[in-house]
Write an enzyme that holds these catalytic residues in place. Structure first.
Site, short mmCIF file in Angstrom:
data_model
loop_
_atom_site.label_atom_id
_atom_site.label_comp_id
_atom_site.label_asym_id
_atom_site.label_seq_id
_atom_site.Cartn_x
_atom_site.Cartn_y
_atom_site.Cartn_z
CG HIS A 112 30.99 27.48 -15.73
ND1 HIS A 112 31.62 28.44 -16.49
CD2 HIS A 112 30.84 26.40 -16.55
CE1 HIS A 112 31.85 27.94 -17.70
NE2 HIS A 112 31.40 26.71 -17.76
CB CYS A 157 31.08 19.98 4.54
SG CYS A 157 32.25 18.86 5.36
CB CYS A 186 29.15 15.98 6.55
SG CYS A 186 29.08 17.75 6.84
CB CYS A 214 32.22 21.27 7.91
SG CYS A 214 30.72 20.52 8.54
N GLY A 230 29.18 39.23 -23.33
CA GLY A 230 30.35 39.24 -22.46
C GLY A 230 31.05 37.92 -22.26
CB SER A 285 36.50 34.87 -24.35
OG SER A 285 36.44 33.73 -23.49
CG ASN A 326 32.97 40.68 -26.31
OD1 ASN A 326 33.87 41.47 -26.03
ND2 ASN A 326 33.01 39.39 -25.95
N PRO A 327 32.92 44.21 -26.31
CG PRO A 327 33.93 45.25 -24.49
CD PRO A 327 33.22 44.01 -24.89
N1 APR Z 1 30.90 44.26 -21.53
C1 APR Z 1 30.80 43.16 -22.32
N2 APR Z 1 31.82 42.30 -22.54
C2 APR Z 1 33.00 42.58 -21.95
C3 APR Z 1 33.19 43.72 -21.12
C4 APR Z 1 32.08 44.57 -20.92
N3 APR Z 1 32.17 45.68 -20.16
N4 APR Z 1 34.49 43.71 -20.70
C5 APR Z 1 35.07 42.61 -21.23
N5 APR Z 1 34.19 41.94 -21.98
C6 APR Z 1 34.38 40.71 -22.75
C7 APR Z 1 35.79 40.42 -23.18
O1 APR Z 1 36.07 41.04 -24.44
C8 APR Z 1 35.76 38.89 -23.29
O2 APR Z 1 35.36 38.49 -24.58
O3 APR Z 1 34.03 39.64 -21.88
C9 APR Z 1 34.73 38.46 -22.27
C10 APR Z 1 35.31 37.84 -21.03
O4 APR Z 1 35.91 36.62 -21.42
P1 APR Z 1 36.42 35.61 -20.30
O5 APR Z 1 37.18 36.36 -19.27
O6 APR Z 1 37.08 34.48 -21.02
O7 APR Z 1 35.09 35.10 -19.57
P2 APR Z 1 34.13 33.94 -20.01
O8 APR Z 1 33.93 33.93 -21.48
O9 APR Z 1 32.94 34.05 -19.16
O10 APR Z 1 34.96 32.63 -19.58
C11 APR Z 1 34.30 31.40 -19.65
O11 APR Z 1 36.14 30.33 -18.50
O12 APR Z 1 37.73 30.34 -16.87
C12 APR Z 1 36.49 29.87 -17.20
O13 APR Z 1 34.85 29.26 -15.67
C13 APR Z 1 35.45 30.37 -16.25
O14 APR Z 1 33.13 30.85 -16.73
C14 APR Z 1 34.46 31.11 -17.13
C15 APR Z 1 34.74 30.53 -18.50
#
Ligand code: APR
Length: 248
Positions: free
Chosen positions: A120, A128, A131, A149, A188, A190, A214-215
């Site tokens: 991403h 800018c 340019c 710029c 980490g 979603s 992931n938690p």
């Molecule tokens: N360790 C591991 N995972 C964690 C922790 C932690 N300490 N804390 C939270 N999480 C998990 C949450 O449970 C969740 O599943 O990280 C995930 C975060 O999810 P999002 O906030 O949706 O992030 P992401 O999956 O990277 O989102 C994808 O969405 O908005 C766009 O461009 C943005 O890159 C992003 C994309």
């Protein structure tokens, strides 16, 4: 949980080619909020109002004042945590080839990872809008909002906003890695935003072993993940690396 970590470590030990897909959760322990869930950025700001390309084109001053200045402050203070360091350790052990990250914070590179695909884009640099001249985000003074710029053009971070497409090279290379790896570490995320969320599905369908850290459970957990390591990235990565060191 220990048994699951040992299973995941054995899969890593056997793997010839491992890639990681990371999301905002791996940077939470570095002080950068996730986008969704408790304390998520999208709970604070409507992404369509502040993180969509049309919002930036229509109201760049507001997007800079609300979202981008917040991101600049948070990212300036952030450093890699044990999650990032653990992935770099795997690379040093010859057990991780590439990190595909959805994050724009540059923390994998700061931890030493040498092959990072910024799916991403990155918030570390700006362009800018007239340019195309490049700028380093940390060196930009936000006395004037939006920052401009010398040519008068408004600056924008080199990130992929909603409504924009993923870079062709980043997408292509990530899809090839997903379809040819033996193990994919999914840390980490979603797993809700495409096309990144399809990468573990591509990997699974190509026969890879999916390790999810992931938690909480995600849509991947029910049909695609082989090892679901429930916990924070920092502590799970520490345990996983130590279990792998015991095997190798
Ligand atoms: N360790 C591991 N995972 C964690 C922790 C932690 N300490 N804390 C939270 N999480 C998990 C949450 O449970 C969740 O599943 O990280 C995930 C975060 O999810 P999002 O906030 O949706 O992030 P992401 O999956 O990277 O989102 C994808 O969405 O908005 C766009 O461009 C943005 O890159 C992003 C994309």
């Amino acid at each position: 949980m220990l048994e699951k970590i040992d299973q995941a470590a054995s899969a890593l030990a056997r793997a010839r080619k491992t890639v990681a897909l990371t999301g905002a959760g791996i940077s939470v322990e570095s002080g950068i909020p996730p986008f969704r869930g408790k304390g998520g950025l999208w709970e604070k700001y409507d992404p369509m109002k502040y993180a969509h390309i049309s919002a930036f084109e229509q109201r760049p001053d507001e997007v800079w004042k609300v979202l981008f200045s917040d991101l600049k402050t948070v990212m300036k203070k952030a450093g890699p945590n044990d999650g990032h360091h653990g992935l770099f350790r795997l690379e040093k052990m010859g057990k991780l080839q590439t990190v595909i990250t959805q994050n724009i914070d540059g923390l994998h590179q700061k931890a030493g990872s040498s092959d990072v695909i910024e799916f991403h884009g990155t918030f570390a640099t700006q362009s800018c809008t007239i340019c195309q001249r490049g700028f380093i985000t940390e060196q930009i003074d936000l006395a004037e909002i939006p920052p401009r710029c010398d040519c008068g053009g408004i600056l924008r971070p080199n990130v992929v906003l909603f409504g924009e497409t993923i870079g062709y090279d980043q997408l292509k290379r990530s899809q090839i890695l997903a379809s040819t790896c033996d193990v994919m570490l999914v840390v980490g995320t979603s797993a809700t935003v495409e096309p990144a969320a399809s990468l573990p599905v591509i990997a699974k369908r190509a026969g890879s072993y999916i390790i999810e850290i992931n938690p909480e459970k995600t849509p991947l957990s029910y049909h695609f993940s082989d090892a679901i390591l429930l916990g924070k990235a920092g502590s799970i990565m520490r345990k996983l690396v130590s279990a792998l060191e015991d095997i190798l």
